[in-house]
Structures are given as structure tokens and as C-alpha cells.
Design an enzyme around this catalytic site. Sequence first.
Site, mmCIF file in Angstrom:
data_model
loop_
_atom_site.group_PDB
_atom_site.id
_atom_site.type_symbol
_atom_site.label_atom_id
_atom_site.label_comp_id
_atom_site.label_asym_id
_atom_site.label_seq_id
_atom_site.Cartn_x
_atom_site.Cartn_y
_atom_site.Cartn_z
ATOM 1 N N ARG A 102 0.989 -1.163 -0.072
ATOM 2 C CA ARG A 102 -0.025 0.009 -0.050
ATOM 3 C C ARG A 102 0.951 1.175 -0.107
ATOM 4 O O ARG A 102 1.850 1.301 0.795
ATOM 5 C CB ARG A 102 -0.966 -0.050 1.223
ATOM 6 C CG ARG A 102 -1.487 1.241 1.432
ATOM 7 C CD ARG A 102 -2.604 1.178 2.527
ATOM 8 N NE ARG A 102 -3.788 0.563 1.881
ATOM 9 C CZ ARG A 102 -5.122 0.713 2.272
ATOM 10 N NH1 ARG A 102 -5.285 1.633 3.407
ATOM 11 N NH2 ARG A 102 -6.151 0.309 1.831
ATOM 12 N N ASP A 223 -17.146 7.133 -1.873
ATOM 13 C CA ASP A 223 -16.041 6.948 -1.201
ATOM 14 C C ASP A 223 -15.559 8.208 -0.688
ATOM 15 O O ASP A 223 -16.187 9.367 -0.747
ATOM 16 C CB ASP A 223 -14.655 6.570 -2.147
ATOM 17 C CG ASP A 223 -13.412 6.346 -1.230
ATOM 18 O OD1 ASP A 223 -13.324 6.217 -0.320
ATOM 19 O OD2 ASP A 223 -12.343 6.534 -2.152
HETATM 20 N N1 NVA Z 1 -9.855 6.857 -1.522
HETATM 21 C C1 NVA Z 1 -9.673 6.354 -0.227
HETATM 22 C C2 NVA Z 1 -9.727 4.699 -0.256
HETATM 23 C C3 NVA Z 1 -9.401 4.390 1.148
HETATM 24 C C4 NVA Z 1 -9.550 3.016 1.213
HETATM 25 C C5 NVA Z 1 -8.042 6.641 0.038
HETATM 26 O O1 NVA Z 1 -7.105 6.536 -0.904
HETATM 27 O O2 NVA Z 1 -7.682 7.187 1.018
HETATM 28 N N1 CP Z 2 -11.062 0.033 1.944
HETATM 29 C C1 CP Z 2 -9.916 -0.158 2.603
HETATM 30 O O1 CP Z 2 -9.017 -0.359 1.913
HETATM 31 O O2 CP Z 2 -9.971 -0.101 4.202
HETATM 32 P P1 CP Z 2 -8.640 0.460 4.673
HETATM 33 O O3 CP Z 2 -8.003 1.384 4.427
HETATM 34 O O4 CP Z 2 -9.129 0.051 6.187
HETATM 35 O O5 CP Z 2 -7.654 -0.869 4.540
#
Ligand code: NVA
Ligand code: CP
Length: 310
Positions: A102, A223
Site C-alpha cells: 500500500r 468513497d
Molecule cells: N480513496 C481512499 C480509499 C481508502 C480505502 C484513499 O485513498 O484514502
Molecule cells: N477499504 C480499505 O482499503 O480500507 P482500509 O484503508 O482500512 O484498508
Amino acid sequence: MRHFLSLKDYEKSEILEILSLARDIKRDLKANKSTRPLAGKSLAMIFEKSSTRTRVSFEVGAAQLGMRPIFLSSRDIQLGRGEPMKDTARVISRMVDMVMIRTFAHSRLEEFAAYSSAPVINGLSDDFHPAQLMADYMTMRELGCGDRPIVAWVGDGNNMANSWLMLASKMGFELRVAAPKGYEIAQKWVELAKDFALKSGAKLYFYNDPIKAVQDANVVATDVWTSMGREEENEKRLKDFGGFGVTSELMSRADRKAILLHCLPAHRGEEITDEAFESHADSIFLEAENRLHAQKGVMVWLSDAQKRQS
Ligand code: NVA
Ligand code: CP
């Protein structure tokens, strides 16, 4: 070697293969039938951003498949102190069998993958969140939205919106994106999706008006307005996104049986009202649970793909 960085790199048939694996894996888990197809292997999970769902679902999912998951926060590993991505990739991938990352710029993920000797999975980048989309697709299929649903995206043209665009354009369903002016999906993804749509028959529409997008839709998805890494824009975004919140009134314009999806975490009173959230909590939390099953499908598929190649 196949990685899982974006659905733009996947064929419709491959997405269906992953989904089919995920369905079988979920069915077996619910029947208490434990299979450990990846026993003895390990998964490194590198997080440069916070997470609840992604961390827990990958960690538990890997363990259920027989893998040893290793949680690596960039706060603790040398990556966070400036060790290059390409060196980190060459070290970690010699020791583990799969890597989930991530991160911020999607190019960081691509750089890691280019130097990795193990398959890499995107656990969210600034551009894409494909693991989430596999869960979302699984959820809408389970809830009977059909093969060719109308999906309305209401909100930011962010990593989730881009990912819906890739899924719709690969699978051939109708996606209507409503984002405020200045927050639309980047043109390069729109052009790419239009290319994919020529083959799949997907219908793609772009609006600056949520009502137009939601009319008779089978799925409404949203979102947060401020994604991770953009916190300093929060105040401006709260103003610019006025009128883009998903409310019960907006949902009443969708199909009578429409489901509401939200990848979570949700900010009630911003992109979604408490009432709209709670009246669709079943679909939203099924979506969250399906992260576990869908990602197990992805991990098994990648391992099978590697075996096919060697
Ligand atoms: N668009 C959001 C999704 C979180 C799961 C982000 O990137 O913070
Ligand atoms: N939806 C999602 O990826 O949640 P987290 O940021 O908690 O991993």
C-alpha cells in the site's frame, strides 16, 4: 511474471477466474472445510499508509491459505528511512513468495514490481485499489445485481473511481461517474477505459451531477472526499463537494432494489449521511467481508499463474 497492480492489466476472463476461485474459497470457509493451497509460503505486507481492512483481510486471508503474513510498516523498515524501492524489492522478494504493498504514487508499486522476483499485489495506490474492486464486484454479484448492472459512482475521481472505470470497461457494464468540476477522473484513464469498452461493450458516462448518474442505477458507490495523502486539501474539498453526499433522497432515485457500496472508512455527514449508510449497512459490511475472500482468490490465482509459467 504476473502481478496484481491494476485491473487494466487483466482480461475479463482472468477477472472471472479470480472471482470463481474467491467464491469457492468463501464457500469452503463457511463450510469449515479448510484447504491450505499456499502452505509453507510467506506474504510480505508493506504499508506506507494506514489501513484497517486491507491489513486484517490480507493477514487473515494469507494465514487461512497456509501462508505466513509479515506486516511491515514503512515507519519501521528502512524503506521509511529512504532505502530505495528497487533495493527493498530485490531483498524482500528473495525471501518471501508474494508481496502486498500500500503506497502513494502508483509508480512506486510499478518500480517495486519491476525489480521483484515475487508477484506483487496492489493494496492501494494513489491511482488504483484493485483488491477492493474484486470484493465490490463479488458483492454485487452475490446480491443479485446481474451481469450487466448500471453502476453510479458519486464523488471524487480518485483511486476507487479509476478502479471502477477499469472494472466496468473490462467486464462490459454501464458506469456513470458523477464528480464535481475539477475532481473528475483523469483523462488518461477515461481514454484507456474507452478503448477497453470497444471490446467489452461497456457504456461509460461522465457527469457533474449526481442525480443524473444515480437515476435507476442498480449499484451506487461512493468513497471519502479526501483520500490519504491529500489531507491538506480537506477544507477546500468539503466546500467543493457540496451536493455530492449520498443521501436517502439520492438513493430513492436509484432502482428500488439498488445496493449502496462504500469501501470504508466512511465519513458520515460528508460523502454519505448516517441514514443512507445505516439503511444499506448490510451491503457495505458484506463488501468489507468480501475483501477477505476476494483477495484469497487473487493470491491463489497469482500462485497458479506462477506455476503455469515455470
Ligand atoms: N480513496 C481512499 C480509499 C481508502 C480505502 C484513499 O485513498 O484514502
Ligand atoms: N477499504 C480499505 O482499503 O480500507 P482500509 O484503508 O482500512 O484498508
